[in-house]
Design a protein around this motif. Structure first.
Motif: not given
Length: 164
Positions: A90-110
């Motif tokens: 949440s403190g990284f300004p480069e990351i504009v969106e973050c989603y906790h997801i189900a499946g192979t990965y835990d998170y999807l970051l934009k």
């Protein structure tokens, strides 16, 4: 919380297209007077339907040319690990969106940065330093086919973010 009616949805549709519409302009579009429109907007703000008003800036004109979707797996999955990861990113300004997801990965970051060098710097010196980070797969955007922030409400907002 009061439930929304079709007029509330039309107001939300209009504000999603242009948050700078005046109360008078919205009232005119809906064939109403300004006072009930103002009261509806104020109520939707107070109840949390309208979270905030923002300006959508042109990232390319501001030299942000690299958009990356990062699929992230963590080493652990207990509540504290997830909470810590979320607080850190949440403190990284480069990351504009973050989603906790189900499946192979835990998170999807934009991630949006100016250049590949900036992305490499972000990956090597910031993201990769997170203790619980397991695996990252980066997908680079070649072209933006569709971008919209508006939700389709009451069937009036089309795919281009315009009222129909």
């Amino acid at each position: 919380m009061k439930t929304l009616d079709h007029i509330d949805y039309r107001i939300l549709d209009l504000l999603q297209v242009d948050a700078k519409y005046t109360i008078k302009e919205i009232a005119s579009e809906l064939g109403m007077t300004a006072t009930p429109v103002y009261e509806r907007i104020r109520r939707m703000e107070e109840e949390g339907y309208i979270k905030r008003y923002v300006a959508l800036v042109n990232k390319d004109m501001l030299d942000f040319h690299v958009v990356v979707f990062c699929s992230v797996s963590l080493k652990g999955h207990n509540r504290q690990v997830l909470k810590t990861f979320e607080q850190q990113i949440s403190g990284f300004p480069e990351i504009v969106e973050c989603y906790h997801i189900a499946g192979t990965y835990d998170y999807l970051l934009k991630v949006i940065v100016r250049s590949m060098n900036e992305y490499q710097e972000f990956m090597v010196n910031r993201l990769a330093n997170l203790e619980e980070l397991g695996q990252v797969q980066s997908s680079f955007v070649m072209s933006e086919v569709k971008y919209s922030t508006g939700l389709r409400l009451d069937g009036h907002l089309n795919g281009n973010g315009e009222i129909t």
